[in-house]
Motif scaffolding. Structure first.
Motif: not given
Length: 469
Positions: A173, A177, A181
Protein backbone atom coordinates in the motif's frame (compact mmCIF):
# COMPACT_ATOMS: atom_id res chain seq x y z
CA UNK A 1 -18.89 32.50 -7.63
CA UNK A 2 -18.46 36.27 -7.77
CA UNK A 3 -21.24 38.76 -7.00
CA UNK A 4 -20.95 42.17 -8.61
CA UNK A 5 -23.36 45.03 -7.99
CA UNK A 6 -24.50 46.78 -11.17
CA UNK A 7 -25.43 50.46 -11.22
CA UNK A 8 -26.86 52.70 -13.92
CA UNK A 9 -25.94 56.35 -14.29
CA UNK A 10 -22.84 58.45 -13.77
CA UNK A 11 -23.45 60.10 -10.42
CA UNK A 12 -20.61 61.14 -8.16
CA UNK A 13 -21.34 58.33 -5.75
CA UNK A 14 -23.11 55.03 -5.54
CA UNK A 15 -26.07 56.61 -3.79
CA UNK A 16 -26.79 58.73 -6.86
CA UNK A 17 -26.76 55.72 -9.16
CA UNK A 18 -29.75 53.50 -9.73
CA UNK A 19 -29.15 50.11 -8.13
CA UNK A 20 -30.05 47.32 -10.54
CA UNK A 21 -29.24 44.32 -8.37
CA UNK A 22 -26.60 41.62 -8.29
CA UNK A 23 -25.23 39.74 -11.28
CA UNK A 24 -23.94 36.21 -10.81
CA UNK A 25 -20.76 35.92 -12.86
CA UNK A 26 -18.78 32.73 -13.48
CA UNK A 27 -15.33 32.67 -11.89
CA UNK A 28 -12.48 33.62 -14.16
CA UNK A 29 -10.49 30.64 -15.34
CA UNK A 30 -7.04 30.75 -13.75
CA UNK A 31 -4.21 30.79 -16.26
CA UNK A 32 -0.92 29.09 -15.65
CA UNK A 33 1.84 31.55 -16.51
CA UNK A 34 4.84 29.55 -15.28
CA UNK A 35 6.06 28.89 -18.80
CA UNK A 36 5.00 32.18 -20.35
CA UNK A 37 8.33 33.99 -19.91
CA UNK A 38 9.88 32.22 -22.84
CA UNK A 39 13.47 32.88 -23.82
CA UNK A 40 15.00 32.43 -27.29
CA UNK A 41 16.42 28.97 -27.77
CA UNK A 42 20.14 28.77 -28.60
CA UNK A 43 20.86 26.72 -31.72
CA UNK A 44 20.80 22.98 -31.08
CA UNK A 45 23.62 20.90 -32.53
CA UNK A 46 22.89 19.26 -35.89
CA UNK A 47 21.33 15.83 -35.63
CA UNK A 48 20.50 13.13 -38.14
CA UNK A 49 16.70 13.02 -38.14
CA UNK A 50 16.99 9.35 -38.94
CA UNK A 51 17.77 8.85 -35.25
CA UNK A 52 14.06 9.20 -34.47
CA UNK A 53 12.92 6.82 -37.23
CA UNK A 54 12.76 3.75 -34.91
CA UNK A 55 10.64 5.67 -32.39
CA UNK A 56 8.33 7.03 -35.07
CA UNK A 57 7.80 3.59 -36.65
CA UNK A 58 7.12 2.16 -33.19
CA UNK A 59 4.59 4.97 -32.64
CA UNK A 60 2.49 3.95 -35.63
CA UNK A 61 2.76 0.25 -34.74
CA UNK A 62 1.26 1.07 -31.34
CA UNK A 63 -1.34 3.32 -32.97
CA UNK A 64 -2.41 0.59 -35.39
CA UNK A 65 -2.76 -1.93 -32.55
CA UNK A 66 -4.42 0.29 -29.94
CA UNK A 67 -6.45 2.96 -31.77
CA UNK A 68 -10.09 1.92 -31.78
CA UNK A 69 -11.74 5.28 -31.22
CA UNK A 70 -10.34 8.45 -29.67
CA UNK A 71 -6.68 7.89 -28.86
CA UNK A 72 -3.87 9.58 -26.97
CA UNK A 73 -0.53 8.05 -25.98
CA UNK A 74 3.15 8.93 -25.71
CA UNK A 75 5.45 6.97 -28.04
CA UNK A 76 8.42 8.63 -26.34
CA UNK A 77 7.36 7.40 -22.91
CA UNK A 78 6.60 3.87 -24.11
CA UNK A 79 9.87 3.62 -26.02
CA UNK A 80 11.86 4.80 -22.99
CA UNK A 81 10.24 2.25 -20.67
CA UNK A 82 10.80 -0.59 -23.15
CA UNK A 83 14.37 0.62 -23.54
CA UNK A 84 14.99 0.15 -19.81
CA UNK A 85 13.50 -3.33 -20.04
CA UNK A 86 15.62 -4.16 -23.11
CA UNK A 87 18.76 -3.27 -21.17
CA UNK A 88 17.86 -6.03 -18.71
CA UNK A 89 18.08 -8.66 -21.48
CA UNK A 90 21.22 -10.57 -22.42
CA UNK A 91 22.77 -9.98 -25.84
CA UNK A 92 21.53 -12.59 -28.31
CA UNK A 93 18.65 -13.70 -26.08
CA UNK A 94 15.22 -14.33 -27.65
CA UNK A 95 13.62 -11.69 -25.43
CA UNK A 96 16.07 -9.03 -26.65
CA UNK A 97 15.65 -10.07 -30.29
CA UNK A 98 11.88 -9.66 -29.94
CA UNK A 99 12.21 -6.21 -28.39
CA UNK A 100 14.73 -5.05 -31.00
CA UNK A 101 12.32 -6.04 -33.77
CA UNK A 102 9.40 -4.26 -32.10
CA UNK A 103 11.52 -1.17 -31.45
CA UNK A 104 12.88 -1.13 -35.03
CA UNK A 105 16.50 -1.22 -33.86
CA UNK A 106 19.38 -3.52 -34.75
CA UNK A 107 21.17 -3.47 -31.39
CA UNK A 108 20.82 -2.49 -27.77
CA UNK A 109 23.41 0.22 -28.32
CA UNK A 110 21.31 1.80 -31.07
CA UNK A 111 18.30 1.96 -28.73
CA UNK A 112 20.35 3.70 -26.05
CA UNK A 113 21.91 6.12 -28.52
CA UNK A 114 18.50 6.97 -29.94
CA UNK A 115 16.98 7.64 -26.51
CA UNK A 116 19.86 9.94 -25.57
CA UNK A 117 19.78 11.81 -28.88
CA UNK A 118 16.00 12.22 -29.00
CA UNK A 119 15.50 13.79 -25.57
CA UNK A 120 14.32 17.29 -26.54
CA UNK A 121 15.91 20.40 -25.08
CA UNK A 122 13.34 23.17 -25.40
CA UNK A 123 13.58 26.81 -24.26
CA UNK A 124 12.17 28.11 -21.00
CA UNK A 125 8.81 28.73 -22.65
CA UNK A 126 8.28 24.98 -23.23
CA UNK A 127 8.27 22.36 -20.49
CA UNK A 128 9.16 18.82 -21.53
CA UNK A 129 10.28 16.28 -18.98
CA UNK A 130 10.91 12.54 -19.24
CA UNK A 131 11.46 10.85 -15.86
CA UNK A 132 12.44 7.23 -15.28
CA UNK A 133 12.48 4.99 -12.22
CA UNK A 134 13.19 1.30 -11.60
CA UNK A 135 12.02 -0.19 -8.30
CA UNK A 136 13.54 -3.47 -7.10
CA UNK A 137 12.10 -5.70 -4.38
CA UNK A 138 13.89 -5.09 -1.10
CA UNK A 139 13.05 -8.68 -0.18
CA UNK A 140 15.20 -9.97 -3.04
CA UNK A 141 18.05 -7.65 -2.14
CA UNK A 142 17.94 -8.81 1.48
CA UNK A 143 18.22 -12.40 0.23
CA UNK A 144 21.48 -11.72 -1.57
CA UNK A 145 20.26 -10.81 -5.08
CA UNK A 146 22.11 -7.67 -6.17
CA UNK A 147 21.40 -4.99 -8.76
CA UNK A 148 23.85 -5.18 -11.66
CA UNK A 149 26.15 -2.13 -11.60
CA UNK A 150 26.19 -1.91 -15.40
CA UNK A 151 22.39 -1.81 -15.52
CA UNK A 152 22.26 0.88 -12.85
CA UNK A 153 24.75 2.99 -14.82
CA UNK A 154 22.79 2.67 -18.09
CA UNK A 155 19.55 3.72 -16.40
CA UNK A 156 21.31 6.75 -14.92
CA UNK A 157 23.34 7.80 -17.99
CA UNK A 158 21.00 6.99 -20.86
CA UNK A 159 17.60 7.41 -19.25
CA UNK A 160 18.44 9.86 -16.47
CA UNK A 161 16.69 7.54 -14.03
CA UNK A 162 17.20 5.95 -10.65
CA UNK A 163 17.28 2.33 -9.51
CA UNK A 164 16.10 1.95 -5.93
CA UNK A 165 14.44 -0.59 -3.68
CA UNK A 166 10.82 -0.98 -2.57
CA UNK A 167 9.12 -3.50 -0.29
CA UNK A 168 6.29 -4.84 -2.45
CA UNK A 169 5.60 -7.73 -0.08
CA UNK A 170 5.38 -5.99 3.30
CA UNK A 171 4.47 -2.43 2.31
CA UNK A 172 2.48 -2.74 -0.92
CA UNK A 173 0.00 0.00 0.00
CA UNK A 174 2.82 2.38 0.85
CA UNK A 175 4.69 1.59 -2.38
CA UNK A 176 1.57 2.28 -4.45
CA UNK A 177 1.12 5.58 -2.64
CA UNK A 178 4.75 6.52 -3.31
CA UNK A 179 4.41 5.62 -7.01
CA UNK A 180 1.27 7.76 -7.31
CA UNK A 181 3.10 10.68 -5.65
CA UNK A 182 6.10 10.24 -7.97
CA UNK A 183 3.85 10.25 -11.05
CA UNK A 184 1.96 13.33 -9.83
CA UNK A 185 5.18 15.26 -9.23
CA UNK A 186 6.77 14.24 -12.54
CA UNK A 187 3.64 15.17 -14.54
CA UNK A 188 3.09 18.57 -12.88
CA UNK A 189 0.03 17.09 -11.11
CA UNK A 190 -1.68 16.41 -14.43
CA UNK A 191 -1.97 12.75 -13.38
CA UNK A 192 -2.58 13.24 -9.64
CA UNK A 193 -4.14 9.90 -8.66
CA UNK A 194 -2.34 7.23 -10.65
CA UNK A 195 -3.31 3.65 -9.78
CA UNK A 196 -0.21 1.44 -9.94
CA UNK A 197 -0.32 -2.13 -11.29
CA UNK A 198 2.23 -3.52 -8.81
CA UNK A 199 1.20 -6.37 -6.50
CA UNK A 200 2.80 -8.53 -3.83
CA UNK A 201 4.39 -10.71 -6.52
CA UNK A 202 6.18 -7.80 -8.22
CA UNK A 203 9.96 -8.17 -8.26
CA UNK A 204 10.82 -5.00 -10.17
CA UNK A 205 8.73 -2.13 -11.49
CA UNK A 206 9.74 0.04 -14.46
CA UNK A 207 8.25 3.53 -14.61
CA UNK A 208 8.40 6.40 -17.09
CA UNK A 209 6.54 9.70 -16.78
CA UNK A 210 6.38 12.24 -19.61
CA UNK A 211 5.14 15.80 -19.23
CA UNK A 212 4.67 18.51 -21.88
CA UNK A 213 3.35 22.00 -21.26
CA UNK A 214 3.54 25.08 -23.44
CA UNK A 215 1.72 28.15 -24.66
CA UNK A 216 1.11 28.53 -28.38
CA UNK A 217 3.58 30.66 -30.28
CA UNK A 218 0.46 32.41 -31.59
CA UNK A 219 -2.38 32.00 -29.04
CA UNK A 220 -6.06 31.99 -29.94
CA UNK A 221 -8.33 34.88 -29.01
CA UNK A 222 -10.75 33.67 -26.30
CA UNK A 223 -13.42 36.05 -27.62
CA UNK A 224 -13.43 34.27 -30.98
CA UNK A 225 -14.20 30.86 -29.47
CA UNK A 226 -17.83 29.96 -30.15
CA UNK A 227 -20.14 26.93 -30.29
CA UNK A 228 -19.93 25.11 -33.61
CA UNK A 229 -20.75 21.70 -35.02
CA UNK A 230 -18.28 18.80 -34.89
CA UNK A 231 -19.19 15.81 -37.07
CA UNK A 232 -18.00 12.58 -35.45
CA UNK A 233 -16.75 9.45 -37.20
CA UNK A 234 -20.21 7.84 -37.01
CA UNK A 235 -21.82 10.87 -38.69
CA UNK A 236 -23.44 12.26 -35.54
CA UNK A 237 -23.18 15.99 -34.88
CA UNK A 238 -22.45 17.79 -31.61
CA UNK A 239 -22.02 21.39 -30.53
CA UNK A 240 -18.51 22.01 -29.20
CA UNK A 241 -16.37 25.01 -28.37
CA UNK A 242 -14.41 25.84 -31.53
CA UNK A 243 -11.36 28.13 -31.46
CA UNK A 244 -10.54 30.34 -34.46
CA UNK A 245 -7.41 32.05 -35.71
CA UNK A 246 -6.52 33.61 -39.08
CA UNK A 247 -2.85 34.46 -39.57
CA UNK A 248 -0.17 34.94 -42.19
CA UNK A 249 3.34 33.52 -41.71
CA UNK A 250 2.33 31.54 -38.59
CA UNK A 251 1.12 28.12 -39.76
CA UNK A 252 2.95 25.71 -42.03
CA UNK A 253 0.56 24.12 -44.54
CA UNK A 254 1.03 21.00 -46.67
CA UNK A 255 -1.64 19.96 -49.18
CA UNK A 256 -1.56 16.30 -50.21
CA UNK A 257 -3.79 14.28 -52.49
CA UNK A 258 -5.52 12.41 -49.64
CA UNK A 259 -4.63 14.46 -46.56
CA UNK A 260 -3.95 18.03 -45.52
CA UNK A 261 -1.44 18.83 -42.80
CA UNK A 262 -0.89 21.90 -40.63
CA UNK A 263 2.05 22.80 -38.37
CA UNK A 264 1.54 24.97 -35.28
CA UNK A 265 4.40 26.29 -33.16
CA UNK A 266 4.84 26.37 -29.39
CA UNK A 267 6.79 28.70 -27.14
CA UNK A 268 9.25 31.40 -28.10
CA UNK A 269 11.07 32.01 -31.34
CA UNK A 270 13.59 29.25 -31.89
CA UNK A 271 11.56 26.54 -30.18
CA UNK A 272 11.36 23.22 -32.04
CA UNK A 273 8.15 22.10 -30.32
CA UNK A 274 5.25 21.80 -32.77
CA UNK A 275 1.78 20.31 -33.13
CA UNK A 276 0.97 18.65 -36.45
CA UNK A 277 -2.70 18.36 -37.48
CA UNK A 278 -3.92 16.01 -40.21
CA UNK A 279 -7.38 16.07 -41.79
CA UNK A 280 -8.76 14.42 -44.96
CA UNK A 281 -8.52 16.42 -48.17
CA UNK A 282 -12.19 15.56 -48.71
CA UNK A 283 -14.17 17.15 -45.82
CA UNK A 284 -16.94 14.57 -46.31
CA UNK A 285 -14.51 11.75 -45.46
CA UNK A 286 -15.10 10.85 -41.80
CA UNK A 287 -12.98 7.68 -41.75
CA UNK A 288 -9.47 9.09 -41.43
CA UNK A 289 -8.67 6.54 -38.70
CA UNK A 290 -8.92 3.46 -40.92
CA UNK A 291 -7.56 5.34 -43.91
CA UNK A 292 -4.44 6.39 -42.01
CA UNK A 293 -3.97 2.88 -40.61
CA UNK A 294 -3.93 1.52 -44.17
CA UNK A 295 -1.02 3.74 -45.21
CA UNK A 296 2.52 2.37 -45.28
CA UNK A 297 5.01 3.45 -42.59
CA UNK A 298 7.05 5.21 -45.29
CA UNK A 299 4.06 7.24 -46.47
CA UNK A 300 3.09 8.33 -42.98
CA UNK A 301 6.60 9.41 -42.08
CA UNK A 302 7.16 11.23 -45.38
CA UNK A 303 3.82 13.03 -45.12
CA UNK A 304 4.48 14.25 -41.57
CA UNK A 305 8.04 15.23 -42.55
CA UNK A 306 6.50 17.36 -45.32
CA UNK A 307 4.15 18.97 -42.78
CA UNK A 308 7.08 19.53 -40.41
CA UNK A 309 8.99 21.44 -43.10
CA UNK A 310 6.03 23.05 -44.92
CA UNK A 311 6.22 26.70 -45.93
CA UNK A 312 4.16 29.17 -43.95
CA UNK A 313 0.81 30.08 -45.44
CA UNK A 314 -2.17 32.37 -44.93
CA UNK A 315 -4.51 30.11 -42.95
CA UNK A 316 -7.87 30.38 -41.21
CA UNK A 317 -7.80 27.64 -38.57
CA UNK A 318 -10.69 26.16 -36.60
CA UNK A 319 -9.74 23.79 -33.76
CA UNK A 320 -11.87 22.38 -30.91
CA UNK A 321 -11.10 23.03 -27.26
CA UNK A 322 -10.24 19.53 -26.10
CA UNK A 323 -9.57 17.47 -22.99
CA UNK A 324 -8.95 13.77 -23.59
CA UNK A 325 -7.47 10.85 -21.67
CA UNK A 326 -7.00 7.14 -22.22
CA UNK A 327 -5.33 4.14 -20.63
CA UNK A 328 -4.16 0.86 -22.14
CA UNK A 329 -3.44 -2.66 -20.95
CA UNK A 330 0.06 -3.09 -22.35
CA UNK A 331 -0.02 -6.88 -22.33
CA UNK A 332 -2.83 -6.87 -24.91
CA UNK A 333 -1.25 -4.17 -27.07
CA UNK A 334 2.23 -5.72 -26.96
CA UNK A 335 0.81 -9.06 -28.08
CA UNK A 336 -0.89 -7.43 -31.08
CA UNK A 337 2.39 -5.68 -31.91
CA UNK A 338 4.14 -9.05 -32.16
CA UNK A 339 5.79 -9.13 -28.72
CA UNK A 340 4.17 -12.47 -27.90
CA UNK A 341 7.07 -13.79 -25.82
CA UNK A 342 7.03 -10.68 -23.64
CA UNK A 343 3.23 -10.68 -23.26
CA UNK A 344 3.13 -14.38 -22.33
CA UNK A 345 5.55 -13.86 -19.44
CA UNK A 346 8.46 -15.95 -20.72
CA UNK A 347 11.37 -15.70 -18.24
CA UNK A 348 14.58 -13.89 -19.14
CA UNK A 349 15.96 -10.37 -18.60
CA UNK A 350 18.77 -11.63 -16.37
CA UNK A 351 21.09 -8.60 -16.67
CA UNK A 352 19.20 -6.41 -14.21
CA UNK A 353 19.70 -8.54 -11.09
CA UNK A 354 22.98 -10.37 -11.74
CA UNK A 355 21.50 -13.46 -13.41
CA UNK A 356 18.16 -13.60 -11.59
CA UNK A 357 15.47 -14.35 -14.25
CA UNK A 358 12.54 -11.95 -14.65
CA UNK A 359 9.25 -12.05 -16.57
CA UNK A 360 6.78 -9.40 -17.71
CA UNK A 361 3.72 -9.52 -15.46
CA UNK A 362 1.48 -6.60 -16.38
CA UNK A 363 1.72 -3.13 -17.86
CA UNK A 364 -0.25 0.05 -18.15
CA UNK A 365 0.00 3.24 -20.18
CA UNK A 366 -2.08 6.26 -19.20
CA UNK A 367 -2.08 9.55 -21.10
CA UNK A 368 -3.99 12.80 -21.35
CA UNK A 369 -3.97 15.96 -23.44
CA UNK A 370 -5.64 19.35 -22.99
CA UNK A 371 -5.83 21.91 -25.78
CA UNK A 372 -7.27 25.41 -25.37
CA UNK A 373 -6.78 28.99 -26.55
CA UNK A 374 -3.57 29.45 -24.56
CA UNK A 375 -1.68 26.27 -25.37
CA UNK A 376 -1.35 22.55 -24.70
CA UNK A 377 -0.77 20.30 -21.71
CA UNK A 378 -0.01 16.61 -22.13
CA UNK A 379 1.22 13.92 -19.78
CA UNK A 380 1.67 10.16 -19.78
CA UNK A 381 2.88 7.40 -17.50
CA UNK A 382 4.12 3.96 -18.57
CA UNK A 383 4.47 1.20 -15.98
CA UNK A 384 5.62 -2.41 -16.34
CA UNK A 385 5.39 -4.71 -13.34
CA UNK A 386 8.04 -7.43 -13.67
CA UNK A 387 7.65 -10.76 -11.87
CA UNK A 388 10.20 -13.36 -11.01
CA UNK A 389 10.83 -16.15 -13.45
CA UNK A 390 3.88 24.89 -46.98
CA UNK A 391 2.44 26.96 -49.45
CA UNK A 392 3.03 30.63 -50.59
CA UNK A 393 0.69 33.36 -49.20
CA UNK A 394 -2.65 33.75 -50.96
CA UNK A 395 -5.14 36.57 -51.11
CA UNK A 396 -7.61 34.43 -49.16
CA UNK A 397 -6.70 32.30 -46.15
CA UNK A 398 -6.74 28.55 -46.63
CA UNK A 399 -9.48 27.12 -44.44
CA UNK A 400 -8.31 24.31 -42.16
CA UNK A 401 -11.29 23.15 -40.14
CA UNK A 402 -10.92 20.38 -37.57
CA UNK A 403 -14.68 19.93 -37.27
CA UNK A 404 -14.44 16.33 -38.48
CA UNK A 405 -12.25 13.45 -37.22
CA UNK A 406 -8.58 14.41 -37.24
CA UNK A 407 -5.12 13.26 -36.16
CA UNK A 408 -2.59 15.23 -34.15
CA UNK A 409 1.06 14.78 -33.24
CA UNK A 410 3.15 16.76 -30.74
CA UNK A 411 6.71 16.54 -31.99
CA UNK A 412 10.26 17.82 -31.77
CA UNK A 413 10.94 19.27 -35.21
CA UNK A 414 14.70 19.22 -34.59
CA UNK A 415 14.94 15.43 -34.34
CA UNK A 416 11.57 14.52 -35.82
CA UNK A 417 10.67 12.57 -32.66
CA UNK A 418 6.97 12.09 -31.90
CA UNK A 419 6.31 12.96 -28.24
CA UNK A 420 2.54 12.40 -28.24
CA UNK A 421 0.19 10.97 -30.90
CA UNK A 422 -3.59 11.31 -30.88
CA UNK A 423 -6.79 10.83 -32.87
CA UNK A 424 -10.12 12.59 -32.30
CA UNK A 425 -13.04 10.80 -33.90
CA UNK A 426 -15.94 11.46 -31.57
CA UNK A 427 -16.96 14.49 -29.54
CA UNK A 428 -20.27 14.69 -27.76
CA UNK A 429 -21.87 17.93 -26.62
CA UNK A 430 -24.79 18.76 -24.39
CA UNK A 431 -26.60 22.06 -24.72
CA UNK A 432 -27.08 24.03 -21.53
CA UNK A 433 -28.63 27.48 -21.24
CA UNK A 434 -27.02 30.05 -18.99
CA UNK A 435 -29.07 32.78 -17.31
CA UNK A 436 -28.16 36.20 -15.95
CA UNK A 437 -29.98 36.97 -12.69
CA UNK A 438 -30.50 40.65 -11.86
CA UNK A 439 -31.93 41.25 -8.39
CA UNK A 440 -35.47 39.95 -8.10
CA UNK A 441 -36.13 40.24 -11.81
CA UNK A 442 -37.06 37.12 -13.69
CA UNK A 443 -34.24 35.19 -15.29
CA UNK A 444 -33.36 36.50 -18.71
CA UNK A 445 -31.77 34.33 -21.35
CA UNK A 446 -28.34 35.62 -22.24
CA UNK A 447 -27.27 33.13 -24.88
CA UNK A 448 -26.26 29.54 -25.19
CA UNK A 449 -23.35 27.83 -23.54
CA UNK A 450 -22.39 24.38 -24.73
CA UNK A 451 -20.92 21.99 -22.28
CA UNK A 452 -19.96 18.36 -22.63
CA UNK A 453 -20.25 15.86 -19.83
CA UNK A 454 -17.54 13.28 -19.32
CA UNK A 455 -17.94 10.72 -22.05
CA UNK A 456 -16.43 7.33 -21.36
CA UNK A 457 -16.52 4.05 -23.15
CA UNK A 458 -14.38 0.97 -23.21
CA UNK A 459 -11.95 0.64 -26.07
CA UNK A 460 -10.21 -2.54 -26.98
CA UNK A 461 -7.39 -2.22 -24.50
CA UNK A 462 -8.58 0.08 -21.78
CA UNK A 463 -10.75 3.01 -20.91
CA UNK A 464 -11.09 6.21 -22.87
CA UNK A 465 -12.46 9.54 -21.70
CA UNK A 466 -13.00 12.74 -23.65
CA UNK A 467 -14.43 16.06 -22.64
CA UNK A 468 -15.12 19.27 -24.48
CA UNK A 469 -15.22 22.38 -22.34
Amino acid sequence: MFLNKIFKGKGKGKDEDKYLGEVVLPPERPRDRRYEDAEPQPPRPPVDKGVSAPLDEFAWDFFDAAADGNTIFSPFGLYSALGMLANAAEEGSPELDELLKAMHSDSLGSINEAVEAMLPVFPKGVLFRSSNLVLVSSGLLQNGVGIDDGYRQVVAKTFGGDVTEADFQKNLKGVKKDISKWVSERTEKMIPDYKSVVNEYTVTDILNAVCFKSLWASPFDHDKTRPETFTSADGSESKVKMMHQTERFVFGLHEGEKYRGLRMGYGAKGSDAVMLLVIPSDPSDLDILESWKSETPEFRREFLDDVMSARRAYVSLSLPVLSMSADYDLKDVFEMMGMTRLASGEPGFTRMLNGFPLAFGSGKHEALVKVDEDGTEAAAVTEMSILSGCCPPDDEPVRFRCNIPYLFVIADSHTGAYLFVGYVGTLEGKERRSHLRVGKEADREQGEVYDSPLVSHHVRFGQFHSRLY
